[in-house]
Design a protein around this motif. Sequence first.
Motif, mmCIF file in Angstrom:
data_model
loop_
_atom_site.group_PDB
_atom_site.id
_atom_site.type_symbol
_atom_site.label_atom_id
_atom_site.label_comp_id
_atom_site.label_asym_id
_atom_site.label_seq_id
_atom_site.Cartn_x
_atom_site.Cartn_y
_atom_site.Cartn_z
ATOM 1 N N CYS A 262 88.567 21.239 -43.031
ATOM 2 C CA CYS A 262 89.822 22.003 -42.602
ATOM 3 C C CYS A 262 90.143 22.719 -43.789
ATOM 4 C CB CYS A 262 90.389 20.333 -43.618
ATOM 5 S SG CYS A 262 91.569 19.307 -42.520
ATOM 6 N N VAL A 263 88.658 23.087 -44.492
ATOM 7 C CA VAL A 263 88.225 23.937 -45.681
ATOM 8 C C VAL A 263 88.930 25.374 -45.626
ATOM 9 C CG1 VAL A 263 86.514 25.209 -47.335
ATOM 10 C CG2 VAL A 263 86.726 22.698 -46.884
ATOM 11 N N ILE A 267 91.827 27.019 -47.610
ATOM 12 C CA ILE A 267 92.006 28.498 -48.523
ATOM 13 C C ILE A 267 93.343 30.033 -48.044
ATOM 14 C CG2 ILE A 267 90.737 30.270 -48.766
ATOM 15 C CD1 ILE A 267 87.657 28.803 -48.659
ATOM 16 N N GLY A 268 93.092 29.984 -46.566
ATOM 17 C CA GLY A 268 94.592 30.298 -45.827
ATOM 18 C C GLY A 268 95.531 30.289 -46.903
ATOM 19 N N SER A 294 84.774 28.423 -32.607
ATOM 20 C CA SER A 294 82.855 27.832 -32.365
ATOM 21 C C SER A 294 81.950 27.243 -33.288
ATOM 22 C CB SER A 294 82.855 28.967 -31.201
ATOM 23 O OG SER A 294 82.487 30.379 -32.300
ATOM 24 N N ILE A 295 82.605 28.164 -34.835
ATOM 25 C CA ILE A 295 81.610 27.563 -36.012
ATOM 26 C C ILE A 295 81.898 26.087 -36.314
ATOM 27 C CG2 ILE A 295 83.035 27.739 -37.402
ATOM 28 C CD1 ILE A 295 79.237 28.563 -37.414
ATOM 29 N N SER A 296 83.277 25.647 -35.723
ATOM 30 C CA SER A 296 83.717 24.042 -36.567
ATOM 31 C C SER A 296 83.129 23.641 -34.866
ATOM 32 C CB SER A 296 84.925 24.057 -36.250
ATOM 33 O OG SER A 296 85.516 23.115 -36.345
ATOM 34 N N ARG A 297 83.489 23.721 -34.173
ATOM 35 C CA ARG A 297 82.871 22.632 -32.847
ATOM 36 C C ARG A 297 81.090 22.861 -32.567
ATOM 37 N NH1 ARG A 297 84.481 19.085 -30.288
ATOM 38 N NH2 ARG A 297 86.524 19.786 -30.916
ATOM 39 N N PHE A 298 79.778 23.865 -33.531
ATOM 40 C CA PHE A 298 79.083 24.276 -33.479
ATOM 41 C C PHE A 298 78.625 22.724 -34.197
ATOM 42 C CE2 PHE A 298 75.060 25.433 -35.704
ATOM 43 C CZ PHE A 298 74.287 25.564 -34.247
#
Length: 345
Positions: A262-263, A267-268, A294-298
């Motif tokens: 959720c970070v 921030i957004g 993809s970075i969240s899933r990684f």
Amino acid sequence: MFGRMMNNYYYGKSGKGDFRKEDLPQNRRQLFRDTLKTRLSALCRINLLYMLIFLPAMLVIMFSFTNILSTTSNLMMVEQNDYAGFVEQVTQNEQEVTITEEQFNELKNADVNLGDMLDSTVFRMLLLLIPCIAITGPFTAGLSYITRNWARDEHAFIWTDFKDAVKANWKQSLVLSLITSVLPIAAYVGWRFYGQLAQNNMIMIVPQVLVVLVGMIWSISITYMHPLVVTYELKTKDVIRNGLLLGVARLPMSVAIRLLHCVPALIGGLLIWFWNPMIGMLILFAYYALIGFSISRFITASYTNAVFDKYINPRIEGAKVNQGIYKPEDDDDEEDEAVEGDTDN
């Protein structure tokens, strides 16, 4: 022709691992850092593929949030008796201004309830998100399979393996995404309903909290469910049961992983609220369009791989544990094989 074109763009390296045995990471933190560095560009490519299915949900959230900001700003002008500011704000939103100052005063003196107007906007957003989120399940299975392999230094072709994982797991993943799409609006309606009853009867606070608690437990348990779907052959009820058990058993880390995801949105949201709404939304949209999903899933895959190795894989005969991490016993096995080979000769 289309499949060949997708393969040409989305193919990665050959099927070999990225590390030689002597260069394998010594722990999971090093494994995460090294595999992320190796797969960063590939994560961007698969994110472009995955975000297409999330685009309707992203647009619904953006338009709804814009509407919430506009409604809040307009009603604040009414409460402050700022007719000029109200007209200017409405004009900036490109809405036709037909209200006179007398009508503005009538509106100010009327029972304008900001909470009810925001409640209507949030309810409409959650309702529109149901089909938008429901259709994402099978594609989340595809992304979960790819990132699971990469997180333990196994190869996966972006297009072909993504497509095969979607085809193999779409039913179970669709059930999970359907539940995920309905729970937010159910929790929101339950919170509002029991909240109104609690104004006259304090005991109604109990079901109000329970409704929210159910939604929170599901939100942390879904972290494990898609990786379970693509890693083990389980029935849907067993996927849900094991996901819930892991979510509760690993409660602090489950909450931490969910909060970590959720970070970027937080921030957004701060940029939108305190700086510039349009620029803030564009920055947030660009992040998720480029690599956010993809970075969240990684990160999820790296974490769930460790959890499965600790709680599930040791119970399964023949299951590999700590894939991608250096293990001294592997060297012993190689020495034994070499000795056997010399004896045979």
